[in-house]
Design an enzyme around this catalytic site. Structure first.
Site: not given
Ligand code: AMP
Length: 217
Positions: A15, A90, A129, A162, A173
């Site tokens: 996203k 969310r 990532r 992160r 998550r």
């Protein structure tokens, strides 16, 4: 005509990456609640201090805090010509609050793009990532490497991994996504706002799919 777009999908669906590209192409702001919250944490504001433990543990920050934050952000002058929301809403409660904010602004949602993404792809993307500590741009060691290792192409600042991309937090998550965010798929389907794109695709082909979906607006 203004475009009010929501990107919906699990962590690692792409996203953020696609929101940045669309934002440059259509000249509308990319509003990421995750980026705003991380910046609040960095600045050690009271919101940041409150949000930190939720984020570090892969939980959602309470609705009332996030809704208040977005109420303020959506009053900024740059949203006059539309926006791309990444990571908000969310929960169904947030989606209802968004409807209210936008109905007062007379800027109803144009489209909700759901990034349908398989779990293997998510795990691979998140474990590789790297994100810019300054502007939030995302990279991937293999799929989207920066031109210079460890440095952001956009702003030259260092890239970091992160904390909430660690495997155990990722699992939490994903669980939170399934329980609290996935019900939004039906919520927006009923309102005839939903289009599904394949979050498993690489950046180029998925941009094509997104462009096709946006052509219909
Ligand atoms: P993201 O960068 O979108 O993956 O968001 C990182 C983290 O920020 C999430 O795991 C949540 O802890 C928090 N967060 C971001 N957006 C929201 C939201 N709309 N509601 C609650 N928490 C959020």
């Amino acid at each position: 005509m203004t475009w009010q777009i929501v990107l919906l999908g699990p962590p690692g669906a792409g996203k953020g990456t696609h929101a940045k590209i669309l934002s440059d192409r259509y000249r509308i702001p990319h509003i990421s609640t995750g980026d705003i919250l991380r910046s609040q944490i960095q600045q050690e504001t009271s919101l940041g201090k409150h949000a930190k433990s939720f984020i570090d543990n892969g939980k959602l920050v309470p609705d009332e805090l996030v809704v208040e934050m977005m109420k303020t952000r959506l009053q900024d002058p740059d949203v006059r010509h539309g926006f791309i929301l990444d990571g908000f809403p969310r929960t169904v409660e947030q989606a209802r609050a968004l409807d209210e904010i936008l109905s007062i602004k007379k800027m109803p949602l144009s489209l909700v793009l759901e990034f349908d993404t398989s779990e293997d792809v998510i795990v691979d993307r998140l474990s590789g990532r790297w994100s810019c500590s300054n502007c939030g741009a995302n990279y991937h060691v293999r799929n989207i490497p920066p031109a210079k290792e460890g440095i952001c192409d956009r702003c030259g600042q260092p890239l970091v991994q992160r904390k909430d991309d660690e495997p155990e937090t990722v699992r939490e998550r994903l669980r939170v996504y399934r329980d609290q965010t996935a019900p939004l798929i039906e919520f927006y389907e009923k309102r005839k706002l939903l289009r599904v794109v394949s979050g498993d695709l690489d950046v180029g082909p998925l941009q094509e799919e997104l462009a096709q979906s946006m052509k219909c607006l």
